[in-house]
Design an enzyme around this catalytic site. Sequence first.
Site, short mmCIF file in Angstrom:
data_model
loop_
_atom_site.label_atom_id
_atom_site.label_comp_id
_atom_site.label_asym_id
_atom_site.label_seq_id
_atom_site.Cartn_x
_atom_site.Cartn_y
_atom_site.Cartn_z
N ASP A 226 0.88 -1.15 0.00
CA ASP A 226 0.16 0.14 0.08
C ASP A 226 0.87 1.10 0.00
O ASP A 226 1.71 1.30 0.65
CB ASP A 226 -0.92 -0.16 1.25
CG ASP A 226 -1.87 1.33 1.33
OD1 ASP A 226 -2.68 1.29 0.60
OD2 ASP A 226 -1.64 2.08 1.94
N GLU A 297 0.78 -0.89 -5.32
CA GLU A 297 -0.05 0.22 -5.47
C GLU A 297 0.80 1.62 -6.02
O GLU A 297 1.37 2.20 -5.13
CB GLU A 297 -0.86 0.57 -4.39
CG GLU A 297 -1.92 1.80 -4.77
CD GLU A 297 -2.47 2.41 -3.18
OE1 GLU A 297 -3.75 2.87 -3.24
OE2 GLU A 297 -1.80 2.52 -2.28
#
Length: 580
Positions: A226, A297
């Site tokens: 993330d 991401e």
Amino acid sequence: MKLTSNLISGIVILFFVFVSADDSNDWWKSSILYEIFIRSFKDSDGDGTGDLNGITTKLDHFVHLGIDSIYLTPFYKSPMDDMGYDVSNYTEVDPMFGNMNDFERLVHEVENRGMKIVIDLVINHCSDNHEWFKKSVNKIKPYDEYFIWKDAKGFDKNGEPIPPNNWISVFGGSAWEWNANRKQFYLHQFGRQQPDFKLRNTNVKNEMKKILEFWFVKGVHGFRIDAPKHFYEDEHFRDEPFLNTKKHKTGGFTYNDFNHIYTTDLWETYEFINELRLFTDQLQKTRGGIERIFVAEAYTDMNNTMAYYGTKHFKVTHYPFNFGLVSLENPVTANEIDSKIMKWITNMPKGETPNWNLENHDHRRMNSKTSKEHATIILMNVMMLPGVVYLYYGQEIGMMNGLVRFDQIQDHLGGSEKKKFITRDYERSPMQWDDTMNAGFTSNLEAYLPIDPTYWKLNVERQKAEHNSFYTMFKNLTRLRQTNTCKYGELKTQIVSKWMYIISRTLPGYPTYYVITNFGPEYETIDLLDYIVDDTSVLTVETSSANSGYIYKHKFKIDNPFPNLFVMKPFSGVVLSTIK
Ligand SMILES: *[C@@H]1O[C@H](CO)[C@@H](O)[C@H](O)[C@H]1NC(C)=O
Ligand SMILES: *[C@@H]1O[C@H](CO)[C@@H](O)[C@H](O)[C@H]1NC(C)=O
Ligand SMILES: *[C@@H]1O[C@H](CO)[C@@H](O)[C@H](O)[C@H]1NC(C)=O
């Protein structure tokens, strides 16, 4: 009816995916990775919120559809200030989602079905409720150095501390929060309840490796990293340059008013992921098992995105998410979709695996942004591309953005009061399983977010029973994706006209597949002979959008040298094969 002249020249770009031996370590290379936003997927205990056991009860849904891997959004202990992206214990399951036994059972059941499970690794920051942060505030060693603390630049005339520099947080406002206890500022690139880790600290790096090892041992098959572009910040804490000079004088800055050269995309990000990758590869060597994957991401420019692929000698992730198609809006043209597809393929390092995303928990549903018809044919095209297809829960039935009233909003984007109206709840409405109360999502009278009112007709059960539903088309596409042609074949795209687009997939010795799409609002007619790339006497319908009028397994004879007129209705798509 408009006749598209066969004189319009198609653009032909060739791309070779290397055929590799069937190796179980390549499981991820042509997988469908299905994102489960846990809160919204399936509630098993009747509290109105989705949980781990809910997922376990629905695993056969994936088997039926031909989906081979699932990605879970965070389920770790969290005060839920950012829906679990604010972790207060990385090795504990939040009671909202169940407990560790539930997780272990889920992994076990996933493995029983030959599926894979990928989990979220949220290590840019944690929650200010994490023990490490509390200890850091109190300067308890070694935690005192786990976060990024800075003295005030000074104090204003009211005695208020002045932040060390002009950095702004992604969720708005200064990226610095004063801690009255420690009498210092801490950095938070996201919400103020989400202090950033000092990832230059070896102790912190080792903690992250321990977290990786913990979940590795539990049996997960991969990690979605993330927000990696926010991992590191300038060591000298320099002010970031303004992009919006007009505002320079008036104040009221937002995140987008700055050029984030000192808080994003620092090279150390890639070095740290490389370190994590080598650590994981080592675990794999000693513990065995199939290849664990890293996925990043990456909301950043093309060069920085592609750098996440790494090189042979500097391994970073297996792939960064490709968000190029997420921004598709009406009107969608053949040229636009082709340029977005080709942009990734031409920029990607040779021999790597592409991937395709249309929706996720941070973006509005394609169905609502474009139209039901568009979402259908866009997904049809994406499903026939090489590499990984990423699917967001509900996408397999064409779910819409949910209707959420102001007083029902759960996601306040990091808790910022001013931004209350900005929410990602629309794309997070509960999964529509059937037409019973709350769409079969929960037995509670009230779901944590309202069920979209379309559920009475837009649901899994109903679509499963229909031959030409979105679900059935999708299921047929997952079957096509498992063919050698789709896994290893060459990709060729042709822009026939403003609206007409053709994708072909070929592999010597195997059937060829064509996706023929009309993105436009009128009937289009083409002469198939101008666009088919191989010698075939028959084309067979493998799947089609319901509005196309083309029936499953219908065969067309190709009569050389006469014109073979092929009519495509507005916003329709069809997949043809050379199977006789
Ligand atoms: C996290 O939770 C586990 C299990 O309850 C506990 O053993 C561990 O000490 C906790 N870790 C931290 C850093 O609080
Ligand atoms: C991306 O990399 C290429 C090749 O190294 C370079 O020519 C180009 O200027 C870079 N683009 C940006 C936006 O940095
Ligand atoms: C999908 O395949 C089934 C056969 O497995 C067929 O009955 C159905 O009509 C197909 N539907 C579509 C939309 O391709």
